[in-house]
Design an enzyme around this catalytic site. Structure first.
Site, PDB file in Angstrom:
ATOM      1  N   ASN A  82       0.703  -1.367   0.532  1.00  0.00           N
ATOM      2  CA  ASN A  82       0.479  -0.332   0.476  1.00  0.00           C
ATOM      3  C   ASN A  82       0.675   1.491   0.202  1.00  0.00           C
ATOM      4  OD1 ASN A  82      -2.787   2.045   0.788  1.00  0.00           O
ATOM      5  ND2 ASN A  82      -1.443   1.712   2.763  1.00  0.00           N
ATOM      6  N   ALA A  83       2.347   1.419   0.662  1.00  0.00           N
ATOM      7  CA  ALA A  83       2.711   2.373   0.467  1.00  0.00           C
ATOM      8  C   ALA A  83       2.813   3.373  -0.665  1.00  0.00           C
ATOM      9  CB  ALA A  83       4.583   1.896   1.270  1.00  0.00           C
ATOM     10  N   TYR A 147       4.100   9.374 -10.971  1.00  0.00           N
ATOM     11  CA  TYR A 147       3.019   8.435  -9.944  1.00  0.00           C
ATOM     12  C   TYR A 147       2.045   8.030 -11.566  1.00  0.00           C
ATOM     13  CZ  TYR A 147      -0.658   8.004  -6.548  1.00  0.00           C
ATOM     14  OH  TYR A 147      -1.578   6.797  -5.597  1.00  0.00           O
ATOM     15  N   GLY A 178     -10.181   4.897  -6.106  1.00  0.00           N
ATOM     16  CA  GLY A 178      -9.746   6.610  -7.198  1.00  0.00           C
ATOM     17  C   GLY A 178     -10.100   7.738  -6.263  1.00  0.00           C
ATOM     18  N   TYR A 179     -10.341   8.719  -5.462  1.00  0.00           N
ATOM     19  CA  TYR A 179     -10.022   9.690  -4.957  1.00  0.00           C
ATOM     20  C   TYR A 179     -10.895   9.862  -3.323  1.00  0.00           C
ATOM     21  CZ  TYR A 179      -7.738  12.321  -8.369  1.00  0.00           C
ATOM     22  OH  TYR A 179      -6.650  12.309  -9.457  1.00  0.00           O
ATOM     23  N   ILE A 180      -9.399   9.299  -2.732  1.00  0.00           N
ATOM     24  CA  ILE A 180      -9.862   9.088  -1.309  1.00  0.00           C
ATOM     25  C   ILE A 180      -9.790   9.786  -0.219  1.00  0.00           C
ATOM     26  CG2 ILE A 180      -9.718   6.845  -0.159  1.00  0.00           C
ATOM     27  CD1 ILE A 180     -11.079   6.185  -2.147  1.00  0.00           C
TER      28      ILE A 180
HETATM   29  N1  CAA Z   1      -7.304  17.820 -12.217  1.00  0.00           N
HETATM   30  C1  CAA Z   1      -7.891  18.614 -13.394  1.00  0.00           C
HETATM   31  N2  CAA Z   1      -7.419  20.389 -13.915  1.00  0.00           N
HETATM   32  C2  CAA Z   1      -6.419  20.142 -12.739  1.00  0.00           C
HETATM   33  C3  CAA Z   1      -5.988  18.651 -12.557  1.00  0.00           C
HETATM   34  C4  CAA Z   1      -6.249  17.606 -11.801  1.00  0.00           C
HETATM   35  N3  CAA Z   1      -6.049  16.522 -10.881  1.00  0.00           N
HETATM   36  N4  CAA Z   1      -4.732  19.602 -11.396  1.00  0.00           N
HETATM   37  C5  CAA Z   1      -4.418  20.654 -12.223  1.00  0.00           C
HETATM   38  N5  CAA Z   1      -5.141  20.864 -13.340  1.00  0.00           N
HETATM   39  C6  CAA Z   1      -4.994  21.816 -13.871  1.00  0.00           C
HETATM   40  C7  CAA Z   1      -5.036  22.903 -12.829  1.00  0.00           C
HETATM   41  O1  CAA Z   1      -7.467  23.199 -12.134  1.00  0.00           O
HETATM   42  C8  CAA Z   1      -4.824  24.531 -13.758  1.00  0.00           C
HETATM   43  O2  CAA Z   1      -6.020  25.101 -14.977  1.00  0.00           O
HETATM   44  P1  CAA Z   1      -6.044  26.336 -14.829  1.00  0.00           P
HETATM   45  O3  CAA Z   1      -5.177  26.515 -15.594  1.00  0.00           O
HETATM   46  O4  CAA Z   1      -7.080  26.403 -16.531  1.00  0.00           O
HETATM   47  O5  CAA Z   1      -6.496  27.382 -13.871  1.00  0.00           O
HETATM   48  C9  CAA Z   1      -3.568  23.811 -14.619  1.00  0.00           C
HETATM   49  O6  CAA Z   1      -3.691  22.422 -14.688  1.00  0.00           O
HETATM   50  C10 CAA Z   1      -2.797  23.825 -13.828  1.00  0.00           C
HETATM   51  O7  CAA Z   1      -2.860  23.718 -11.830  1.00  0.00           O
HETATM   52  P2  CAA Z   1      -2.294  24.489 -10.852  1.00  0.00           P
HETATM   53  O8  CAA Z   1      -2.108  26.186 -11.369  1.00  0.00           O
HETATM   54  O9  CAA Z   1      -2.577  24.604 -10.012  1.00  0.00           O
HETATM   55  O10 CAA Z   1      -0.088  24.838 -12.027  1.00  0.00           O
HETATM   56  P3  CAA Z   1       1.371  24.321 -10.411  1.00  0.00           P
HETATM   57  O11 CAA Z   1       2.175  24.122 -11.441  1.00  0.00           O
HETATM   58  O12 CAA Z   1       0.901  25.645  -9.863  1.00  0.00           O
HETATM   59  O13 CAA Z   1       0.844  22.957  -9.798  1.00  0.00           O
HETATM   60  C11 CAA Z   1       0.007  20.368  -9.448  1.00  0.00           C
HETATM   61  C12 CAA Z   1       0.569  21.531 -10.688  1.00  0.00           C
HETATM   62  C13 CAA Z   1       1.392  20.313  -8.533  1.00  0.00           C
HETATM   63  C14 CAA Z   1      -0.240  19.317 -10.474  1.00  0.00           C
HETATM   64  C15 CAA Z   1      -0.952  21.322  -8.977  1.00  0.00           C
HETATM   65  O14 CAA Z   1      -2.541  21.429  -9.679  1.00  0.00           O
HETATM   66  C16 CAA Z   1      -1.703  19.885  -8.650  1.00  0.00           C
HETATM   67  O15 CAA Z   1      -1.396  19.389  -7.492  1.00  0.00           O
HETATM   68  N6  CAA Z   1      -3.055  19.116  -8.721  1.00  0.00           N
HETATM   69  C17 CAA Z   1      -3.533  17.599  -8.278  1.00  0.00           C
HETATM   70  C18 CAA Z   1      -2.662  16.646  -8.878  1.00  0.00           C
HETATM   71  C19 CAA Z   1      -3.690  15.495  -8.855  1.00  0.00           C
HETATM   72  O16 CAA Z   1      -5.125  15.092  -8.903  1.00  0.00           O
HETATM   73  N7  CAA Z   1      -3.121  14.773  -8.104  1.00  0.00           N
HETATM   74  C20 CAA Z   1      -3.484  13.585  -7.809  1.00  0.00           C
HETATM   75  C21 CAA Z   1      -2.850  13.812  -5.442  1.00  0.00           C
HETATM   76  S1  CAA Z   1      -3.944  11.974  -5.095  1.00  0.00           S
HETATM   77  C22 CAA Z   1      -3.603  10.490  -5.582  1.00  0.00           C
HETATM   78  O17 CAA Z   1      -2.856  10.827  -6.127  1.00  0.00           O
HETATM   79  C23 CAA Z   1      -4.284   9.407  -5.079  1.00  0.00           C
HETATM   80  C24 CAA Z   1      -4.486   9.002  -5.969  1.00  0.00           C
HETATM   81  O18 CAA Z   1      -4.589   7.903  -6.542  1.00  0.00           O
HETATM   82  C25 CAA Z   1      -5.955   8.998  -6.866  1.00  0.00           C
END
Ligand code: CAA
Length: 241
Positions: A82-83, A147, A178-180
């Site tokens: 899981n890590a 990732y 999915g997103y938890i």
């Molecule tokens: N879905 C849709 N749009 C996304 C997105 C996502 N997950 N992540 C970023 N965007 C979009 C933003 O809304 C933004 O759009 P606009 O310019 O139209 O406003 C554009 O992409 C750029 O994003 P940022 O302005 O935030 O750009 P940044 O360089 O400052 O940061 C980032 C980029 C670090 C990727 C940040 O947006 C972020 O952390 N996004 C989330 C990414 C994500 O979904 N991670 C999942 C983590 S949970 C996980 O991984 C568990 C799992 O298994 C599901």
């Protein structure tokens, strides 16, 4: 004697829910954690589940940690990989360190943890390896090239190893949450989470860690002995493979 289960990253988030559910179902459970000792101690105090510290990206640490768990609790029959970590960044800003730390933990960690338990599972003609992948392995995710690649690698690992384990009573399966509602997801910028992600989930909410734990319980059980090499998606309808 009840079976022994080891859950990596098992003291927080989805992993904690998995550890607790397995204990509740009667397994003897051990959890690993990477660095947050305070949280791990609190987890052990509340649950009674021992937590061992090592880094899953380090093969030698995994081999010696597993040997210690097996000496103290018993041979590991159920391994829940899981890590996992995120180091999200748009690809044009992603550093080599952000790439390699995610691959080393989320993908190489599966090799490092599974390899030391594999021969024992083969010798005993029983084993369950359950790999927590992600919806973002299946659909890809902007900001997560590292990732998504690591978690997609976990699915290939699962399908190939399942074929090797099948004749030895070992099943190898993956779950794609999915997103938890964990700290990992809550670390996403609030605007991105509420405006971009939650509207894409047809059930209209984040999942609960316990909803993933229940998937693990099923795959760990004797009832699931004909299921191997499979991917169980639990994502609120966000993506269909
Ligand atoms: N879905 C849709 N749009 C996304 C997105 C996502 N997950 N992540 C970023 N965007 C979009 C933003 O809304 C933004 O759009 P606009 O310019 O139209 O406003 C554009 O992409 C750029 O994003 P940022 O302005 O935030 O750009 P940044 O360089 O400052 O940061 C980032 C980029 C670090 C990727 C940040 O947006 C972020 O952390 N996004 C989330 C990414 C994500 O979904 N991670 C999942 C983590 S949970 C996980 O991984 C568990 C799992 O298994 C599901």
């Amino acid at each position: 004697m009840s079976r022994v289960a080891l859950v990596t990253g098992g003291s927080r988030g989805i992993g904690a829910a998995i550890s607790i559910a397995l204990k509740g179902a009667g397994y003897r459970v051990a959890a690993t954690y990477a660095g947050n000792e305070e949280r791990a101690q609190a987890f052990t105090e509340v649950t009674g589940i021992p937590a061992y510290q090592w880094d899953v990206s380090d093969y030698a640490a995994c081999a010696s940690g597993i040997a210690r768990v097996e000496a103290e609790i018993g041979p590991i029959e159920i391994l829940v990989n899981n890590a996992g970590i995120t180091r999200d960044a748009m690809f044009h800003k992603m550093t080599p360190e952000q790439w390699s730390s995610v691959i080393d933990t989320n993908l190489t960690g599966l090799f490092n943890m599974t390899h030391p338990v594999w021969c024992g599972m083969r010798d005993r003609n029983f084993g369950r390896v359950i790999n927590i992948s992600s919806i973002n392995a299946q659909k890809g995710q902007m900001g997560q090239v590292n990732y998504s690649a690591s978690k997609a690698g976990d699915l290939g690992f699962t399908k190939a190893l399942a074929q090797e384990g099948a004749a030895k009573g070992i099943t190898v399966n993956a779950i794609c949450p999915g997103y938890i509602g964990t700290e990992m997801v809550r670390a996403i910028p609030e605007k991105v989470l509420t405006e971009r992600i939650i509207p894409q989930i047809p059930v209209g909410r984040l999942g609960e860690p316990e909803e993933i734990a229940r998937c693990v319980l099923f795959l760990a059980s004797d009832d699931a002995s004909f299921i191997t090499g499979s991917t169980l998606s639990a994502n609120g309808g966000q993506f269909f493979v």
